[in-house]
Design an enzyme around this catalytic site. Structure first.
Site, PDB file in Angstrom:
ATOM      1  N   LYS A 252       0.842  -1.208   0.000  1.00 36.16           N
ATOM      2  CA  LYS A 252       0.000   0.000   0.000  1.00 36.16           C
ATOM      3  C   LYS A 252       0.871   1.249   0.000  1.00 36.16           C
ATOM      4  CE  LYS A 252      -3.452   2.817   0.607  1.00 36.16           C
ATOM      5  NZ  LYS A 252      -4.331   2.795   1.773  1.00 36.16           N
TER       6      LYS A 252
ATOM      7  N   CYS B  89      -4.516   9.845   2.123  1.00 33.37           N
ATOM      8  CA  CYS B  89      -3.592   8.795   1.647  1.00 33.37           C
ATOM      9  C   CYS B  89      -2.293   9.379   1.096  1.00 33.37           C
ATOM     10  CB  CYS B  89      -4.246   7.980   0.542  1.00 33.37           C
ATOM     11  SG  CYS B  89      -5.778   7.228   0.962  1.00 33.37           S
TER      12      CYS B  89
HETATM   13  N1  SAJ Z   1      -3.889  14.902  -7.552  1.00 29.71           N
HETATM   14  C1  SAJ Z   1      -3.105  15.711  -8.369  1.00 29.71           C
HETATM   15  N2  SAJ Z   1      -2.739  15.246  -9.594  1.00 29.71           N
HETATM   16  C2  SAJ Z   1      -3.084  13.990 -10.018  1.00 29.71           C
HETATM   17  C3  SAJ Z   1      -3.864  13.169  -9.162  1.00 29.71           C
HETATM   18  C4  SAJ Z   1      -4.259  13.652  -7.937  1.00 29.71           C
HETATM   19  O1  SAJ Z   1      -2.772  16.842  -8.015  1.00 29.71           O
HETATM   20  O2  SAJ Z   1      -2.734  13.621 -11.139  1.00 29.71           O
HETATM   21  C5  SAJ Z   1      -4.270  15.402  -6.229  1.00 29.71           C
HETATM   22  C6  SAJ Z   1      -5.773  15.449  -6.011  1.00 29.71           C
HETATM   23  O3  SAJ Z   1      -6.284  16.704  -6.382  1.00 29.71           O
HETATM   24  C7  SAJ Z   1      -5.869  15.242  -4.497  1.00 29.71           C
HETATM   25  C8  SAJ Z   1      -4.683  14.352  -4.185  1.00 29.71           C
HETATM   26  O4  SAJ Z   1      -3.767  14.488  -5.273  1.00 29.71           O
HETATM   27  O5  SAJ Z   1      -5.740  16.467  -3.811  1.00 29.71           O
HETATM   28  C9  SAJ Z   1      -5.045  12.883  -4.002  1.00 29.71           C
HETATM   29  O6  SAJ Z   1      -5.806  12.531  -5.129  1.00 29.71           O
HETATM   30  P1  SAJ Z   1      -6.120  10.967  -5.467  1.00 29.71           P
HETATM   31  O7  SAJ Z   1      -6.802  10.931  -6.778  1.00 29.71           O
HETATM   32  O8  SAJ Z   1      -4.908  10.167  -5.287  1.00 29.71           O
HETATM   33  O9  SAJ Z   1      -7.252  10.622  -4.411  1.00 29.71           O
HETATM   34  P2  SAJ Z   1      -7.190   9.795  -3.077  1.00 29.71           P
HETATM   35  O10 SAJ Z   1      -6.384  10.455  -2.025  1.00 29.71           O
HETATM   36  O11 SAJ Z   1      -8.612   9.480  -2.762  1.00 29.71           O
HETATM   37  O12 SAJ Z   1      -6.408   8.495  -3.490  1.00 29.71           O
HETATM   38  C10 SAJ Z   1      -7.046   7.272  -3.594  1.00 29.71           C
HETATM   39  C11 SAJ Z   1      -5.953   6.323  -3.264  1.00 29.71           C
HETATM   40  N3  SAJ Z   1      -6.530   5.057  -2.963  1.00 29.71           N
HETATM   41  C12 SAJ Z   1      -6.076   4.412  -1.876  1.00 29.71           C
HETATM   42  O13 SAJ Z   1      -5.188   4.832  -1.172  1.00 29.71           O
HETATM   43  C13 SAJ Z   1      -6.730   3.132  -1.576  1.00 29.71           C
HETATM   44  C14 SAJ Z   1      -4.965   6.218  -4.392  1.00 29.71           C
HETATM   45  O14 SAJ Z   1      -4.122   5.084  -4.199  1.00 29.71           O
HETATM   46  C15 SAJ Z   1      -5.637   6.053  -5.706  1.00 29.71           C
HETATM   47  O15 SAJ Z   1      -4.641   6.041  -6.725  1.00 29.71           O
HETATM   48  C16 SAJ Z   1      -6.568   7.226  -5.924  1.00 29.71           C
HETATM   49  O16 SAJ Z   1      -7.571   7.139  -4.895  1.00 29.71           O
HETATM   50  C17 SAJ Z   1      -7.202   7.177  -7.287  1.00 29.71           C
HETATM   51  O17 SAJ Z   1      -6.587   6.569  -8.200  1.00 29.71           O
HETATM   52  O18 SAJ Z   1      -8.240   7.809  -7.452  1.00 29.71           O
END
Ligand code: SAJ
Length: 423
Positions: free
Chosen positions: A203, A258
């Protein structure tokens, strides 16, 4: 009937509780947030998420939250710990909630209980922290496994039962029991890893992988901004490569429980064994710089209009950490608002998913009260907003913190537009 107790009914625990109930388990749940518990008792889903609210409606009467957690654990064959594992203000792992949960389990579990930890933990936590607490129990035989949570809030495709999982146990029996349990409730592959440490590290690695990739594209955005290159164009171009490129997007910052947290679980743990994660630490530094960078871009645009930030009326669109969710943990908006207030700007905030974080009632009111706008969260409501209203309300600058607005349309309205690596 197999009884399951879920300790922690948040973004991870509540979906797990619903899934167990859907699959016929007798489900007990506990959360230290009594407001959340009373909402669940009243049959109200405490988390705004279409999928979860739907699942919860089906099984809400079958999740017992009134029983004291130790009474519930006494009756349970399986206990799943889904409590938060944040970092403290020095970015050190904070296992307070996890240790408290393990204490409850060690005081009340029965013979043969399977204890599963879904909370994100650093490699070594199960053997060095969790086991010593559970061994205080006078139970002769119990089983312990780690199955890292993979909830993606707001993701309508990958709902909990459709996401593959990995499990690792303290011994073969523990691993097998966890594997068999998840096989019953998850419709995707379940992989048994050879050790509990491997499961803990999985993870951390998958989320750290995401953090460094976001840091990479954030740095590219800063560089391309200087060169007048629109980074979205370049990402579009690079994404035509059918292999070896994985698009990530620059933004006003990296929030959530996360991505900005998990790397520190590894960085801090590795330090104890004398290894310095230079690259991971640098990636964290780059991502943590984005709120400042966003305000810096705003100030540069103000300068071009011979304006100053002191007393500037700035509207912030979005308080949640990512699109279409109500979760504000580690949200970049918190930092951006703090920086603007330190610079004596007047800040108005609107987020349709986070009423408590908003100080105006709707986007119209925000536009009426603001001269400038910084979009921090790309909620669908903001992506679909009527851009003419920006003109009607005499908005002079819009900073697009998620590169999600129509740059040309905004410029054609005579409004100064600047994104992150996009102008
Ligand atoms: N973000 C960016 N650029 C990107 C992707 C995300 O700036 O290209 C930012 C988002 O705006 C946010 C943060 O990063 O503020 C996190 O975004 P996220 O899409 O990673 O969302 P999370 O935190 O909900 O991440 C979850 C995680 N899942 C788990 O930990 C089980 C992550 O591993 C997944 O990759 C992610 O969801 C996903 O793919 O949506």
């Amino acid at each position: 009937m197999t009884n399951v107790t879920i300790v922690g009914l948040g973004y991870v625990g509540l979906p797990v509780a619903c899934l167990c109930a859907v699959h016929g388990y007798e489900v007990y749940g506990e959360d230290t947030d009594k407001k959340k518990v009373s909402l669940i008792e009243d049959g109200i889903c405490p988390i705004k998420d279409d999928y979860l609210e739907n699942q919860f409606k089906k099984v809400k009467d079958r999740i017992k939250v009134t029983v004291k957690v130790e009474e519930a654990i006494k009756k349970s064959d399986i206990v799943i710990i889904c409590v938060p594992t944040p970092v403290d203000k020095n970015n050190r792992p904070d296992l307070t909630a996890l240790k408290a949960a393990c204490d409850s389990v060690s005081r009340s579990m029965k013979e043969g209980t399977l204890v599963i930890v879904e909370s994100t933990i650093f490699p070594g936590t199960t053997e060095e922290v969790i086991l010593p607490i559970l061994k205080k129990s006078d139970v002769k035989k119990f089983y312990v496994a780690h199955c890292p949570e993979r909830i993606d809030p707001g993701n309508k495709n990958f709902t909990i039962e459709r996401i593959p999982r990995v499990v690792g146990g303290i011994d073969k029996e523990s691993s097998l029991k966890a594997y068999e349990f998840y096989k019953k409730i998850i419709n995707a592959s379940i992989i048994e890893l050879k050790s509990v440490k491997a499961a803990e590290a999985t993870k951390i690695m998958e989320n750290t992988f995401r953090d460094i990739n976001i840091a990479f594209i954030n740095e590219m955005a800063k560089s391309f901004d200087k060169a007048g290159i629109d980074i979205l164009e370049v990402i579009k171009g690079a994404s035509t490569k059918p292999f070896a490129f994985m698009p990530h997007y620059p933004g006003a910052g990296v929030g959530g429980h996360c991505i900005p947290v998990d790397p520190y679980y590894l960085i801090e743990k590795a330090k104890q064994s004398g290894f310095e994660h230079e690259f991971l630490s640098l990636a964290r530094k780059i991502n943590e710089s984005m709120p400042h960078y966003t305000v810096e871009i705003f100030e540069n645009q103000l300068k071009k209009l011979n304006k100053v930030i002191k007393d500037a009326k700035v509207g912030i669109l979005g308080f949640a950490y990512k699109a279409n969710v109500d979760d504000t943990r580690e949200s970049p908006a918190l930092k951006i608002i703090e920086i603007l207030k330190d610079k004596k700007a007047k800040v108005f905030v609107f987020d349709p998913y986070v009423k408590k974080g908003s100080n105006v009632d709707n986007i119209d009111e925000l536009m009426q009260k603001s001269d400038y706008i910084i979009l921090v969260t790309d909620h669908k409501e903001f992506k679909d907003m009527d851009l003419n209203k920006l003109k009607e309300n005499n908005i002079k600058i819009i900073i697009d913190g998620r590169n999600c607005l129509n740059k040309k349309r905004i410029k054609d309205l005579g409004i100064s537009y600047h994104g992150i690596g996009r102008s």
